[in-house]
Enzyme design. Structure first.
Site, mmCIF file in Angstrom:
data_model
loop_
_atom_site.group_PDB
_atom_site.id
_atom_site.type_symbol
_atom_site.label_atom_id
_atom_site.label_comp_id
_atom_site.label_asym_id
_atom_site.label_seq_id
_atom_site.Cartn_x
_atom_site.Cartn_y
_atom_site.Cartn_z
ATOM 1 N N CYS A 182 0.820 -1.219 0.000
ATOM 2 C CA CYS A 182 0.000 0.000 0.000
ATOM 3 C C CYS A 182 0.849 1.262 0.000
ATOM 4 O O CYS A 182 0.313 2.369 -0.073
ATOM 5 C CB CYS A 182 -0.942 -0.019 1.197
ATOM 6 S SG CYS A 182 -1.847 -1.574 1.335
ATOM 7 N N HIS A 231 -9.223 3.809 -0.871
ATOM 8 C CA HIS A 231 -7.852 3.310 -0.816
ATOM 9 C C HIS A 231 -7.534 2.391 -1.995
ATOM 10 O O HIS A 231 -7.421 1.177 -1.841
ATOM 11 C CB HIS A 231 -7.644 2.581 0.515
ATOM 12 C CG HIS A 231 -6.267 2.041 0.738
ATOM 13 N ND1 HIS A 231 -5.127 2.622 0.220
ATOM 14 C CD2 HIS A 231 -5.841 0.956 1.445
ATOM 15 C CE1 HIS A 231 -4.063 1.903 0.599
ATOM 16 N NE2 HIS A 231 -4.466 0.898 1.329
#
Ligand SMILES: [Zn+2]
Lengths: 389, 129
Positions: A84, A334
């Site tokens: 991420c 996200h």
């Protein structure tokens, strides 16, 4: 050493657009960033591009050249992967290249296409950020990993699900006027507490959504900005990166993120600022507990005190240091490979005054971006400041 | 996911050893524990790491009850994943022989290997003592 300016930013809407290809998402963000910068695409010397699960989501590796082509850039392109934190590390590499004189103009960004995988498929894809042998095979999911950290935090320092819920409530509130955000609706603590559990003690509203999206920034040298008379008041003045052991069970602390401590320490020293100088921060709140760990690593809260920061109003829009005015990963969304670059986009807009929430930080001249990979085995921190000229 | 017919050297032998009640971990001269396959102690860089018997009993330091799983664990939900400390090393596994709502930080457990409901694959489990 040249200074590094954020000359332009570009963001797609984050959310569910399962039919849109990664190349189309990044083309939008990249073209918007170049237009915002007023930089000719022929001047771009390289693309630094973050992506995490392209092989699983689109059966597509080797995405660097594909994405350069999508934006119309004839220049070398490299993909960066740090789960991420993929585009956060791409930004860091871009900052270093401009500083060392290797490049004057770079396009940096990232993309993730996720919702086409469905919830189970995306859960499986996200899990590969963990140790396959020792974590994934035991059934540890990505939310499960942060739930283990949350439970350990509660046992070590205290805190309640209500404290964590206040973080989600705050970040949803911040996203209300962000038209790029996945969720633009208010929630209350009760909604968070009553939501279905994902991995206890974390429920659906403690968790960021599964998102599609792309983000891009144009980084230029001070000299290029001056020569071309670019309106680029925001500079990246500090960069730092930290690492940790891959599996949570191998770490000294189960409820802290020392990789982010290291990244923050390096970035603060690099910029010559301290936590007291920070006016606004975008932090990696993939789960509510993640914002707590971030605040403590960044020195914005003492260890053990971050859990109540939102509930006490210290990090809300009118608090001492507003955190995640974009809505954060929780409400903005996200798309993992885009997140690090999107934080730079949001912060640059907050600082230069054209973000929907800029009024909340009208006098701000120092912003902090914190981007984490996995259970923070990777962490990248950047300091952005408004320059005099 | 690797091809099931091909072993993961180091890991598979460890699973076999644990299932036979002869679990071990890797220990360096500084008493750091870690799990195979490794050539270097991840805590201090020592190249001198030896297989050392796992203590019989561990303590659960944190846990979570997972309701949303990956496809490989779809039929196992809800299940409790915990991190347990066995002396110098921690291990991640699933709690068995205990209702998920009974799991607590601090409970004493033994380590074993069992099969998942969904795929029948081996996994590390902890059984309360
Ligand atoms: Zn050692």
């Amino acid at each position: 050493m040249s200074g590094v300016r954020v000359a332009g930013v570009g963001l797609t809407a984050f959310g569910a657009s399962p039919e849109r290809t990664g190349r189309d998402l990044f083309a939008e963000a990249g073209c918007d960033a170049l237009a915002d910068a007023g930089v000719d695409r022929d001047d771009v010397e390289a693309l630094l591009y973050g992506n995490f699960m392209g092989e699983l989501a689109e059966h597509q590796g080797h995405q660097g050249p594909l994405m350069a082509e999508a934006v119309g850039i004839d220049a070398p392109a490299t993909r960066f992967e740090a789960a991420c934190a993929s585009s956060g590390v791409a930004v860091r590499e871009g900052v270093k290249r401009v500083r060392n004189g290797e490049s004057d103009v770079l396009l940096v960004g990232g993309t993730e296409r996720m919702t086409n995988l469905g919830t189970a498929g995306a859960t499986e894809a996200l899990a590969i950020a963990a140790d396959d042998l020792w974590e994934v095979r035991a059934g540890m999911t990505f939310p499960g990993a942060y739930a283990l950290m949350a439970q350990a935090y509660f046992a070590e320092y205290g805190g309640t699900r209500e404290d964590l819920a206040a973080i989600a409530v705050k970040n949803h509130d911040n996203a209300l006027n962000n038209e790029k955000a996945q969720y633009q609706r208010a929630i209350d603590v009760e909604t968070v507490i009553d939501a279905p559990m994902v991995s206890e003690p974390l429920g659906l509203y403690d968790s960021c959504p599964i998102s599609d999206g792309a983000a891009a920034v144009v980084l230029v040298s001070d000299e290029f900005a001056a020569e071309h008379d670019l309106d680029a008041p925001v500079a990246v003045t500090g960069t730092g990166q930290g690492g940790d052991l891959m599996a949570l069970h191998d770490r000294e602390y189960l409820a802290r993120s020392p990789a982010a401590d290291e990244a923050a320490e390096e970035a603060y020293a690099d910029a010559g600022v301290t936590p007291e100088d920070v006016d606004v921060a975008e932090v990696h709140d993939c789960f509510t507990i993640a914002e707590v760990l971030a605040l403590e690593s960044l020195g914005l809260c003492e260890v053990g005190e971050g859990v109540t920061a939102a509930a006490d109003g210290r990090t809300t829009k009118d608090g001492d240091v507003p955190v995640n005015l974009s809505g954060g990963l929780k409400a903005k969304g996200h798309p993992v490979g885009a997140t690090g670059a999107s934080q730079i986009c949001e912060l640059a807009m907050l600082l230069r005054g054209d973000h929907p929430n800029s009024d909340a930080v009208a006098d701000a001249d120092c912003g902090l971006a914190h981007n984490a990979g996995g259970t923070v085995a990777s962490a990248v921190v950047h300091v952005l400041e408004v320059m005099e000229s | 996911m690797s091809d099931e017919d091909v072993a993961d050297a180091g890991y598979d032998e460890w699973i076999d050893a644990v299932s036979e009640g002869e679990g071990y971990f890797l220990s360096c001269e500084n008493d750091h524990g870690s799990l195979p396959p490794r050539r270097v102690c991840p805590h201090c860089g020592s190249l001198d790491i030896e297989e050392t018997p796992l203590p019989d009993t561990g303590e659960v330091e944190t846990f979570t009850i997972t309701h949303v799983a990956t496809p490989n664990f779809a039929d196992d939900t809800p299940y409790a994943v915990g991190i347990a400390r066995f002396g110098d090393v921690r291990v991640t596994g699933q709690l068995r022989d205990v209702a998920v709502e009974e799991v607590e930080v601090g409970i004493q457990v033994a380590i074993d290997v069992a099969e998942t409901e969904t795929t029948g694959d081996d996994l590390v489990v902890f059984r309360p003592q």
